[in-house]
Design an enzyme around this catalytic site. Structure first.
Site, PDB file in Angstrom:
ATOM      1  N   HIS A   1       0.822  -1.222   0.000  1.00  0.00           N
ATOM      2  CA  HIS A   1       0.000   0.000   0.000  1.00  0.00           C
ATOM      3  C   HIS A   1       0.845   1.257   0.000  1.00  0.00           C
ATOM      4  O   HIS A   1       0.360   2.329   0.348  1.00  0.00           O
ATOM      5  CB  HIS A   1      -0.936   0.002   1.210  1.00  0.00           C
ATOM      6  CG  HIS A   1      -1.995  -1.053   1.113  1.00  0.00           C
ATOM      7  ND1 HIS A   1      -2.690  -1.503   2.195  1.00  0.00           N
ATOM      8  CD2 HIS A   1      -2.465  -1.767   0.054  1.00  0.00           C
ATOM      9  CE1 HIS A   1      -3.556  -2.436   1.814  1.00  0.00           C
ATOM     10  NE2 HIS A   1      -3.429  -2.621   0.518  1.00  0.00           N
TER      11      HIS A   1
ATOM     12  N   GLY B   1      -2.037  -9.284  12.679  1.00  0.00           N
ATOM     13  CA  GLY B   1      -2.606  -7.976  13.010  1.00  0.00           C
ATOM     14  C   GLY B   1      -3.347  -7.311  11.873  1.00  0.00           C
ATOM     15  O   GLY B   1      -3.194  -6.114  11.633  1.00  0.00           O
TER      16      GLY B   1
ATOM     17  N   ALA C   1       0.404  -9.003  19.482  1.00  0.00           N
ATOM     18  CA  ALA C   1       1.509  -9.408  18.594  1.00  0.00           C
ATOM     19  C   ALA C   1       2.863  -9.358  19.301  1.00  0.00           C
ATOM     20  O   ALA C   1       3.733 -10.199  19.039  1.00  0.00           O
ATOM     21  CB  ALA C   1       1.520  -8.502  17.370  1.00  0.00           C
TER      22      ALA C   1
ATOM     23  N   CYS D   1       4.913  12.293  -7.960  1.00  0.00           N
ATOM     24  CA  CYS D   1       4.345  13.401  -8.736  1.00  0.00           C
ATOM     25  C   CYS D   1       3.204  12.856  -9.595  1.00  0.00           C
ATOM     26  O   CYS D   1       3.430  11.982 -10.447  1.00  0.00           O
ATOM     27  CB  CYS D   1       5.419  14.032  -9.640  1.00  0.00           C
ATOM     28  SG  CYS D   1       4.732  15.328 -10.695  1.00  0.00           S
TER      29      CYS D   1
ATOM     30  N   CYS E   1       7.176  19.499  -7.903  1.00  0.00           N
ATOM     31  CA  CYS E   1       7.867  18.220  -8.141  1.00  0.00           C
ATOM     32  C   CYS E   1       9.331  18.523  -8.453  1.00  0.00           C
ATOM     33  O   CYS E   1       9.616  19.414  -9.281  1.00  0.00           O
ATOM     34  CB  CYS E   1       7.217  17.515  -9.336  1.00  0.00           C
ATOM     35  SG  CYS E   1       8.234  16.205 -10.051  1.00  0.00           S
TER      36      CYS E   1
HETATM   37  C1  BV8 Z   1      -8.157  -2.305  -5.351  1.00  0.00           C
HETATM   38  C2  BV8 Z   1      -3.057   2.956   2.543  1.00  0.00           C
HETATM   39  C3  BV8 Z   1      -8.615  -2.561  -7.657  1.00  0.00           C
HETATM   40  C4  BV8 Z   1      -3.772   4.170   2.975  1.00  0.00           C
HETATM   41  C5  BV8 Z   1      -4.837   1.342   2.434  1.00  0.00           C
HETATM   42  C6  BV8 Z   1     -16.026  -4.888  -2.049  1.00  0.00           C
HETATM   43  C7  BV8 Z   1     -15.491  -6.151  -1.908  1.00  0.00           C
HETATM   44  C8  BV8 Z   1     -14.144  -6.376  -2.090  1.00  0.00           C
HETATM   45  C9  BV8 Z   1     -13.284  -5.320  -2.385  1.00  0.00           C
HETATM   46  C10 BV8 Z   1     -13.819  -4.077  -2.491  1.00  0.00           C
HETATM   47  C11 BV8 Z   1     -15.178  -3.846  -2.344  1.00  0.00           C
HETATM   48  N1  BV8 Z   1     -15.388  -2.525  -2.528  1.00  0.00           N
HETATM   49  C12 BV8 Z   1     -14.189  -1.909  -2.778  1.00  0.00           C
HETATM   50  C13 BV8 Z   1     -13.247  -2.848  -2.787  1.00  0.00           C
HETATM   51  C14 BV8 Z   1     -11.841  -2.657  -3.034  1.00  0.00           C
HETATM   52  C15 BV8 Z   1     -11.159  -2.027  -1.819  1.00  0.00           C
HETATM   53  C16 BV8 Z   1     -11.577  -2.668  -0.517  1.00  0.00           C
HETATM   54  O1  BV8 Z   1     -11.118  -3.755  -0.192  1.00  0.00           O
HETATM   55  N2  BV8 Z   1     -12.438  -1.961   0.233  1.00  0.00           N
HETATM   56  C17 BV8 Z   1     -12.880  -2.490   1.514  1.00  0.00           C
HETATM   57  C18 BV8 Z   1     -13.136  -1.316   2.462  1.00  0.00           C
HETATM   58  C19 BV8 Z   1     -14.139  -3.321   1.258  1.00  0.00           C
HETATM   59  N3  BV8 Z   1      -9.765  -2.244  -2.031  1.00  0.00           N
HETATM   60  C20 BV8 Z   1      -9.082  -1.352  -2.765  1.00  0.00           C
HETATM   61  O2  BV8 Z   1      -9.537  -0.327  -3.202  1.00  0.00           O
HETATM   62  C21 BV8 Z   1      -7.639  -1.746  -3.069  1.00  0.00           C
HETATM   63  N4  BV8 Z   1      -7.446  -1.603  -4.487  1.00  0.00           N
HETATM   64  O3  BV8 Z   1      -9.005  -3.107  -5.055  1.00  0.00           O
HETATM   65  O4  BV8 Z   1      -7.828  -1.978  -6.625  1.00  0.00           O
HETATM   66  C22 BV8 Z   1      -8.026  -2.148  -8.926  1.00  0.00           C
HETATM   67  C23 BV8 Z   1      -7.891  -3.105  -9.919  1.00  0.00           C
HETATM   68  C24 BV8 Z   1      -7.374  -2.721 -11.123  1.00  0.00           C
HETATM   69  C25 BV8 Z   1      -6.964  -1.405 -11.327  1.00  0.00           C
HETATM   70  C26 BV8 Z   1      -7.084  -0.467 -10.319  1.00  0.00           C
HETATM   71  C27 BV8 Z   1      -7.630  -0.836  -9.098  1.00  0.00           C
HETATM   72  C28 BV8 Z   1      -6.651  -0.825  -2.407  1.00  0.00           C
HETATM   73  C29 BV8 Z   1      -6.789  -0.915  -0.927  1.00  0.00           C
HETATM   74  C30 BV8 Z   1      -5.645  -0.136  -0.289  1.00  0.00           C
HETATM   75  C31 BV8 Z   1      -6.175   1.059   0.455  1.00  0.00           C
HETATM   76  N5  BV8 Z   1      -5.082   1.656   1.209  1.00  0.00           N
HETATM   77  N6  BV8 Z   1      -3.767   1.828   3.080  1.00  0.00           N
HETATM   78  C32 BV8 Z   1      -3.407   4.533   4.377  1.00  0.00           C
HETATM   79  O5  BV8 Z   1      -2.852   3.713   5.125  1.00  0.00           O
HETATM   80  O6  BV8 Z   1      -3.693   5.689   4.705  1.00  0.00           O
HETATM   81  S1  BV8 Z   1      -5.837   0.240   3.261  1.00  0.00           S
HETATM   82  C33 BV8 Z   1      -5.635   0.494   4.921  1.00  0.00           C
HETATM   83  O7  BV8 Z   1      -6.732  -0.094   5.550  1.00  0.00           O
HETATM   84  C34 BV8 Z   1      -4.482  -0.243   5.500  1.00  0.00           C
HETATM   85  O8  BV8 Z   1      -3.350  -0.215   4.701  1.00  0.00           O
HETATM   86  C35 BV8 Z   1      -5.014  -1.616   5.703  1.00  0.00           C
HETATM   87  O9  BV8 Z   1      -4.819  -2.372   4.562  1.00  0.00           O
HETATM   88  C36 BV8 Z   1      -6.444  -1.363   5.905  1.00  0.00           C
HETATM   89  C37 BV8 Z   1      -6.720  -1.536   7.364  1.00  0.00           C
HETATM   90  O10 BV8 Z   1      -6.601  -2.908   7.570  1.00  0.00           O
HETATM   91  P1  BV8 Z   1      -5.748  -3.503   8.774  1.00  0.00           P
HETATM   92  O11 BV8 Z   1      -4.307  -3.286   8.515  1.00  0.00           O
HETATM   93  O12 BV8 Z   1      -6.228  -4.881   8.892  1.00  0.00           O
HETATM   94  O13 BV8 Z   1      -6.111  -2.627  10.025  1.00  0.00           O
HETATM   95  P2  BV8 Z   1      -7.435  -2.706  10.891  1.00  0.00           P
HETATM   96  O14 BV8 Z   1      -7.409  -1.546  11.823  1.00  0.00           O
HETATM   97  O15 BV8 Z   1      -8.604  -2.899   9.989  1.00  0.00           O
HETATM   98  O16 BV8 Z   1      -7.279  -4.060  11.735  1.00  0.00           O
HETATM   99  C38 BV8 Z   1      -6.291  -4.136  12.746  1.00  0.00           C
HETATM  100  C39 BV8 Z   1      -6.263  -5.584  13.194  1.00  0.00           C
HETATM  101  O17 BV8 Z   1      -5.222  -5.733  14.150  1.00  0.00           O
HETATM  102  C40 BV8 Z   1      -7.546  -6.032  13.871  1.00  0.00           C
HETATM  103  O18 BV8 Z   1      -7.862  -7.341  13.440  1.00  0.00           O
HETATM  104  C41 BV8 Z   1      -7.171  -6.036  15.359  1.00  0.00           C
HETATM  105  O19 BV8 Z   1      -7.867  -7.044  16.066  1.00  0.00           O
HETATM  106  C42 BV8 Z   1      -5.702  -6.374  15.295  1.00  0.00           C
HETATM  107  N7  BV8 Z   1      -4.918  -5.871  16.427  1.00  0.00           N
HETATM  108  C43 BV8 Z   1      -5.058  -4.690  17.097  1.00  0.00           C
HETATM  109  N8  BV8 Z   1      -4.099  -4.607  18.055  1.00  0.00           N
HETATM  110  C44 BV8 Z   1      -3.353  -5.739  17.975  1.00  0.00           C
HETATM  111  C45 BV8 Z   1      -3.864  -6.543  16.937  1.00  0.00           C
HETATM  112  N9  BV8 Z   1      -3.342  -7.732  16.618  1.00  0.00           N
HETATM  113  C46 BV8 Z   1      -2.271  -8.149  17.335  1.00  0.00           C
HETATM  114  N10 BV8 Z   1      -1.724  -7.441  18.347  1.00  0.00           N
HETATM  115  C47 BV8 Z   1      -2.244  -6.239  18.698  1.00  0.00           C
HETATM  116  N11 BV8 Z   1      -1.681  -5.552  19.713  1.00  0.00           N
END
Ligand code: BV8
Length: 222
Positions: free
Chosen positions: A103, A169, A213, A111, A130
């Site tokens: 990501h 995580g 973790a 740019c 840029c």
């Molecule tokens: C794409 C950068 C296509 C930004 C990020 C419907 C169905 C399926 C897919 C989609 C859909 N509608 C839309 C989509 C696609 C979409 C998507 O999946 N949306 C979701 C919301 C449904 N995906 C995309 O758009 C991706 N691109 O599909 O492109 C394409 C194809 C061809 C051509 C062009 C395009 C791109 C997705 C990337 C977005 N960018 N990050 C930024 O960081 O600011 S995503 C961002 O959110 C993060 O990077 C991360 O990936 C995500 C958050 O997820 P987690 O890391 O899991 O974090 P979260 O807080 O959710 O969970 C934390 C976990 O840790 C929990 O389980 C918790 O219990 C645990 N935890 C907490 N503390 C601890 C722990 N575990 C252990 N120890 C601890 N102490």
């Protein structure tokens, strides 16, 4: 042993970096899905730069925790491909090399006009020129929702060629990362999840280790 590891925001939680779920996917009452998108950037580049400037500042003040260090140690003993959804640099600062930031990374600037990439300053503004084409079209080198994640071919190959896939995580909500376990499993790869609680794609894993973790990853790596 060939191991592909995927990490999410949860591995950096104990380093003090809030996970997306912990903040209910909100920032300053904006849905992150609205801020982390090309449309959000086009609509209000200053707001989106402010979001990443804050994350860059938080990231620079954080320290890798025992989980990051344990993964760096694992790679000294096994053939590990480390893929992270995180945009912080805590894996690198723990000693991991060749980290695949699917990501993007807070340390990157891009740019939007000419595609030039350079190391991002701590604070970016919409009018920053840029360094290559001088146009004010700079953006964080981050993969936003609706954009294609980086290094996908390499990641699919690593998943298919591994003996073990471990997700650490991550809530399993965001694709394509949330589909990695299913893809690995279809290729006969053992799938393990280390999380605080079951993820949205928990059924794709053969085994789960529940706990923070910073405890579970060192125990697993040992
Ligand atoms: C794409 C950068 C296509 C930004 C990020 C419907 C169905 C399926 C897919 C989609 C859909 N509608 C839309 C989509 C696609 C979409 C998507 O999946 N949306 C979701 C919301 C449904 N995906 C995309 O758009 C991706 N691109 O599909 O492109 C394409 C194809 C061809 C051509 C062009 C395009 C791109 C997705 C990337 C977005 N960018 N990050 C930024 O960081 O600011 S995503 C961002 O959110 C993060 O990077 C991360 O990936 C995500 C958050 O997820 P987690 O890391 O899991 O974090 P979260 O807080 O959710 O969970 C934390 C976990 O840790 C929990 O389980 C918790 O219990 C645990 N935890 C907490 N503390 C601890 C722990 N575990 C252990 N120890 C601890 N102490």
């Amino acid at each position: 042993m060939r191991i592909t590891v995927l990490t999410g925001a949860g591995i950096s939680a104990e380093s003090g970096l809030a996970t997306f779920r912990a903040v209910n996917g909100l920032w300053e009452n904006h849905r992150i899905e609205d801020v982390a998108t090309p449309e959000g950037f086009a609509a209000d580049p200053a707001l989106v730069h402010r979001f990443y400037n804050m994350r860059r500042k938080d990231g620079s003040g954080a320290r890798p925790n025992a989980a990051h260090l344990a993964l760096a140690d694992l790679a000294r003993r096994h053939d590990v491909t480390l893929v992270t959804q995180n945009v912080d640099d805590l894996h690198e600062r723990a000693g991991s090399t060749d980290v695949i930031h699917m990501h993007g990374a807070l340390s990157g600037a891009l740019c939007a006009a000419c595609g030039h990439r350079w190391r991002a300053p701590m604070v970016m503004q919409p009018e920053d020129p840029c360094p290559a084409c001088a146009r004010p079209a700079t953006r964080p080198d981050i993969v936003w929702f609706g954009e294609m994640p980086y290094h996908m071919e390499r990641i699919w190959d690593a998943l298919e060629g591994s003996d073990l896939f471990a997700a650490i995580g991550t809530s399993g909500n965001v694709y394509p990362a949330a589909g990695f376990a299913q893809h690995a499993r279809r290729n006969g790869v053992e799938c393990l999840e280390l999380n605080l609680d079951a993820s949205a794609n928990a059924r794709d894993f053969h085994r789960r280790i529940i706990g923070p973790a910073s405890r579970t990853v060192p125990d697993w790596v040992a």
